[in-house]
Design a protein around this motif. Sequence first.
Motif: not given
Length: 594
Positions: A414-422, A449-463
Amino acid sequence: MKQFFKMFFASLLAMIVAGVVMVVIFIAIIAGLVSKTVSSEKEKKVMTASVLKIELDRTMHEQGETNSFSMFSNDEPYNAGLYDVVKSIKKAATDDNIKGIFIKLDGTANGWATLQQLRQALTEFKSSKKFIYAYGENIPQKAYYVASVADSVYLNPVGSMEVKGLVSQLTFFKNALSKLEVQPEIYYAGKFKSATEPFRADKISDANRVQITALQNGIWAEFLNAAAQHAGTDTASIHALATNGSIQFPADALKSKLVDGLLYWDEVEDRMRSKMGLKADEKINYVSLDEYNDKSVVDGKSEDGRIAVLFAEGDIVDGSKEDDYQIASEDFVKTIRSLRKNDKVKAVVMRVNSPGGSALASEVMLRELQLLRQKKPLIVSMGDVAASGGYYISCQADSIFAMPNTITGSIGVFSMLFSIEGLMKNKLGVNFDEVKNAPYADFPTMSRNLTANEAQRMQNGVDTIYHIFKSRVAAGRHISEADVDSIAQGRVWTGKDALAIHLIDAYGNLDRAIQSAAAKAKLSSYKVVTYPEPVDKLEKLFRRVSRANASTALTKQMIENELGEDYQWYKEFKSLRKMNGKTMMAMPTKLSFE
């Protein structure tokens, strides 16, 4: 001027505190050297008619630790670890000065596999025909699991005893994060990989409930067998006591034959005196595990070779060790390399007690273990937990041994990030802005918050890491990746289940693993040496002071003392920041079976 004096006195205070700490450290060094000299010249002798005392409320780490501050207290200069405890019980069986063992029952923070190894050592001790008595004013379930091996278990007449089943409680933070407007960005591989569940859900998932139930059932079965054996009944009867809530008062425990008597402490001592043939007014000589510890490392008289026991206990982290009981890749790799190059060491037994951690650190260490195995046998012995990254570094050993109560598996990522923008914008009125010359220049970031493309990069790394994990297991365990996938998915297994699905090779404690290493290296006699050097309380203080100024180190120590058992939560929340954006192989936090 006011600010100047504020800074001046703060600096002065820090210098005074640092000076005091350095004086204490210097004295402790001298005390440690004197203590070692005295202990080397004169070995402490055990008095005749002694009783070895085992206190279950002490935490048993895998490896013991030295205590250079013992000269200033009543503490022993060496605090025995589980390895030492098992050796001491084995030694006591043939020591004419030890007439029996007394187990003081109380709450214990030790894991089920640790208690299982302790109970196994006590079972073997009984072949000496010496007595084992156990007594407690309050007897929790985990303590009774060990006590059930005793010849006689005694409970205080107005005390309490637990036989109530197991519970595993998880804490969920999703709604709290939502109220704070903190957005967790979570990516994982494996439907059972529940380490991130507290941050993405508000209750236990169906998949996680299945695996926790299976773990509970496995551990509970071991408890039922132990209790039924002592009570002279069947496991169904013991289970009925738990489901019906039958054990409310001491008399209930006595009626169910879980205990052998309701006695006060003086009455228990009278029974031990009678067993030992002592007079009513004679004092019983109790010897603690720390006092009795046999630090001898020699097994066999000749030195055909050495077997190294390499302790790997704690979270797996990158770089150098920053806290007590961590497996830090940089430090651990140096030790592995020294063992590989040491021609006197003919085989290595790695004792793993780890819930995992950094995926990169796990891979770095596995690579060094692969190189070591090319030159000499590598055997793994699992403790309470050898899961996720802990299993990753174990999977390519020649043989893997575990206890039925060991928690292992958890092949997932797994991998986690926490966006504190809000949180920053809407709660505190703080905005972030930036200038970047490429789309991913600030990736990964907590400020938005991450963009959809950045989120996919994160998931690709985990996979990708998950695929590597499965391939390492497949190669080490000699099974297909498809078979690994069927038992992976982040699922956690007991040692008993792990044997059935070929994640381990056999049941066995550390001694069993050492015997396997000797056979693999074709050694008929050998010396056992342990690595790394035992942790010293002085070393802990040095480490904390070296990472920060003296006042900060003392503040941290005060926080730890004040929080007590809850200090673990403080550490885990701090670790969230360090794992932010990193790929992790780790177990769920605070998964316990009480």
